[in-house]
Design an enzyme around this catalytic site. Structure first.
Site, PDB file in Angstrom:
ATOM      1  N   TYR A 196       1.722 -26.793   5.388  1.00  0.00           N
ATOM      2  CA  TYR A 196       1.298 -25.426   5.724  1.00  0.00           C
ATOM      3  C   TYR A 196      -0.112 -25.240   5.212  1.00  0.00           C
ATOM      4  O   TYR A 196      -0.410 -25.553   4.059  1.00  0.00           O
ATOM      5  CB  TYR A 196       2.245 -24.430   5.050  1.00  0.00           C
ATOM      6  CG  TYR A 196       1.879 -22.978   5.263  1.00  0.00           C
ATOM      7  CD1 TYR A 196       2.085 -22.353   6.491  1.00  0.00           C
ATOM      8  CD2 TYR A 196       1.346 -22.216   4.225  1.00  0.00           C
ATOM      9  CE1 TYR A 196       1.759 -21.016   6.684  1.00  0.00           C
ATOM     10  CE2 TYR A 196       1.023 -20.882   4.400  1.00  0.00           C
ATOM     11  CZ  TYR A 196       1.233 -20.288   5.634  1.00  0.00           C
ATOM     12  OH  TYR A 196       0.915 -18.967   5.817  1.00  0.00           O
ATOM     13  N   ASP A 256      -6.082 -30.150   1.386  1.00  0.00           N
ATOM     14  CA  ASP A 256      -5.730 -28.747   1.151  1.00  0.00           C
ATOM     15  C   ASP A 256      -5.106 -28.663  -0.239  1.00  0.00           C
ATOM     16  O   ASP A 256      -3.919 -28.936  -0.427  1.00  0.00           O
ATOM     17  CB  ASP A 256      -4.761 -28.270   2.230  1.00  0.00           C
ATOM     18  CG  ASP A 256      -4.372 -26.812   2.017  1.00  0.00           C
ATOM     19  OD1 ASP A 256      -4.681 -26.258   0.931  1.00  0.00           O
ATOM     20  OD2 ASP A 256      -3.753 -26.229   2.917  1.00  0.00           O
ATOM     21  N   LYS A 274      -5.146 -19.878  -4.960  1.00  0.00           N
ATOM     22  CA  LYS A 274      -4.130 -19.672  -6.003  1.00  0.00           C
ATOM     23  C   LYS A 274      -4.705 -19.689  -7.424  1.00  0.00           C
ATOM     24  O   LYS A 274      -5.256 -18.697  -7.864  1.00  0.00           O
ATOM     25  CB  LYS A 274      -2.992 -20.673  -5.808  1.00  0.00           C
ATOM     26  CG  LYS A 274      -2.316 -20.465  -4.413  1.00  0.00           C
ATOM     27  CD  LYS A 274      -0.961 -21.075  -4.319  1.00  0.00           C
ATOM     28  CE  LYS A 274      -0.380 -21.064  -2.920  1.00  0.00           C
ATOM     29  NZ  LYS A 274       0.523 -19.979  -2.637  1.00  0.00           N
TER      30      LYS A 274
HETATM   31  N1  HOZ Z   1       3.055 -18.843   1.786  1.00  0.00           N
HETATM   32  C1  HOZ Z   1       3.444 -18.625   0.447  1.00  0.00           C
HETATM   33  C2  HOZ Z   1       4.282 -19.721  -0.081  1.00  0.00           C
HETATM   34  N2  HOZ Z   1       3.903 -21.015   0.224  1.00  0.00           N
HETATM   35  C3  HOZ Z   1       4.192 -17.346   0.290  1.00  0.00           C
HETATM   36  C4  HOZ Z   1       3.296 -16.274  -0.077  1.00  0.00           C
HETATM   37  C5  HOZ Z   1       3.996 -14.971  -0.470  1.00  0.00           C
HETATM   38  O1  HOZ Z   1       4.993 -14.625   0.102  1.00  0.00           O
HETATM   39  O2  HOZ Z   1       3.480 -14.321  -1.342  1.00  0.00           O
END
Ligand code: HOZ
Length: 428
Positions: free
Chosen positions: A143, A238, A266
């Protein structure tokens, strides 16, 4: 009406799609009611009903030093007092760029943005602008945020909801995205053999964390590097999730491989919206105002977010930080695996630095197909049993977990105690 998780969820759904601002939070995969969180402190979060949980989500990775870390909070307060946003350059942005370039040697120049999605989307645009090519290679289950061309066989919430390829993405956009199997060296080599001259970039998570945690083989990482070099394609790591999570130089430091571009997010924002992309000077030189590739953002390099990030990056540079974080995370995964064995549950677990995966399967998976072989229902039962006992794992079998430096022996012991009861209660 009393304010509790249930009533808040009902109210949220009236005005917010699904009641949440990011899909995985809705608990759709695991069922039940999301916890509405009120505050966090160190290793714990507290919900609207006053229940405390040992938190292994850590805001999906950023909080490597724990919730409301006093040094980070003080830096945020100080920066906020000086102004929330300027839309003009600040010295702290230079400090952040210099620090990132120092700690991650493949970075020669960086640009700050506000989210991981922006970072990956922009890195791909630069790669295309630099090479003059259109095709990109991504891997099933990885992702890279929710930009159109990347929502093809994607992980994270897309996978959790069973929609790895999103509606609303025009076929022509997705047509430029070649999706291959993670860790499959033969397929990668064959694809470059057939289409190498039209591939602008290969992008992957150097430790996948959005289809649960999947490690790449050293051979796969090296091959991606070699093929990109040979064919003039841009290799993008990534590291939005792995950056400053698995070590001080990210996963590229662990593998000893130098990508052409890297995306970060992050941890570099310490819980505030901050991300970055950067890499080779000749590629980054294509970005406006130096070059023809456009990219911009009103809140890019926001001073409060940069202050939170700088404070967090100061903490992670303390001697032994990652050794301690890795050893706590390892104690958790080894303890969980041991406890599962005691109850004869088909289970495995592994960690890299401060991130981990737990699998209802006897061996850790190495690809998306193997992730799909995990017993999702067993995970869901275990998830709820743990939640009831005050342990908060990600509400999906397809997300990695995170440990912070505020987690220690007491948290691991309490978690393993809860796991002992939960495995006993939920095994079939
Ligand atoms: N895409 C995020 C986890 N890989 C989730 C982000 C969220 O829900 O805060």
């Amino acid at each position: 009406m009393t304010t509790n998780n249930e009533s808040l969820f009902v109210r949220a759904q009236r005005t917010i799609p699904g009641g949440v601002n990011s899909p995985v939070r809705a608990f759709k995969a695991v069922g039940g009611t999301p916890r509405f969180l009120v505050r966090g402190e160190g290793s714990r979060v507290f919900d609207a009903e006053g229940f405390a949980y040992i938190d292994y989500v850590c805001s999906w990775g950023p909080l490597v030093a724990g919730h409301a870390q006093p040094y980070v909070v003080a830096a945020v307060r100080e920066a906020a007092g000086l102004g929330l946003s300027f839309g003009a350059p600040t010295e702290a942005e230079i400090e952040m760029a210099e620090l990132l370039c120092k700690l991650v040697p493949s970075l020669e120049m960086v640009r700050l943005v506000s989210s991981g999605t922006e970072a990956t989307m922009s890195a791909l645009r630069v790669a295309r602008g630099f090479t003059g090519r259109a095709a990109i290679v991504k891997f099933e289950g990885c992702y890279h945020g929710h930009a159109d061309g990347l929502l093809v066989k994607a992980g994270s919430g897309a996978l959790t909801l069973g929609q790895p390829s999103s509606a609303g993405v025009p076929a022509e956009t997705a047509a430029h995205t070649l999706v291959l199997t993670y860790n499959d060296c033969n397929e990668l080599e064959a694809t470059f053999g057939a289409k190498g001259d039209s591939i602008a970039a290969v992008i992957f998570e150097p430790v996948a964390g959005n289809m649960n945690l999947v490690r790449p083989s050293q051979e796969f990482v090296k091959l991606a590097r070699d093929l990109c070099t040979r064919h003039g394609a841009v290799l993008i790591f990534d590291e939005v999730m792995t950056g400053f999570r698995v070590g001080l130089s990210g996963a590229q430091g662990l593998y000893g491989v130098r990508p052409d571009l890297t995306t970060l997010g992050k941890v570099i924002g310490g819980g505030m919206p901050l991300a970055a992309f950067g890499g080779r000077r000749d590629i980054m030189g294509c970005i406006a105002p130096l070059g023809p590739v456009y990219q911009a953002g009103t809140l890019s390099g926001n001073p409060v977010a940069v202050a939170a990030g700088l404070a967090t990056l100061k903490l992670v540079q303390a001697p032994g930080f990652y050794e301690r974080l890795s050893s706590t995370t390892n104690a958790l995964t080894e303890g969980l695996a041991r406890t599962a064995r005691k109850h004869d549950v088909a289970f495995s677990a592994q960690s890299v630095g401060g991130m981990f995966g737990i699998y209802f399967r006897t061996q850790p998976p190495t690809s998306y197909a193997e992730v799909m072989q995990c017993d999702k229902n067993a995970f869901n039962r275990f998830f709820h049993a743990m939640l009831e006992r005050g342990v908060y794992f990600a509400p999906s079998a397809y997300e990695a977990g995170f440990v912070s430096s505020a987690h220690g022996e007491a948290e691991i012991a309490a978690t393993l105690g809860a796991a002992d009861e939960s495995f006993a209660e939920t095994r079939r």
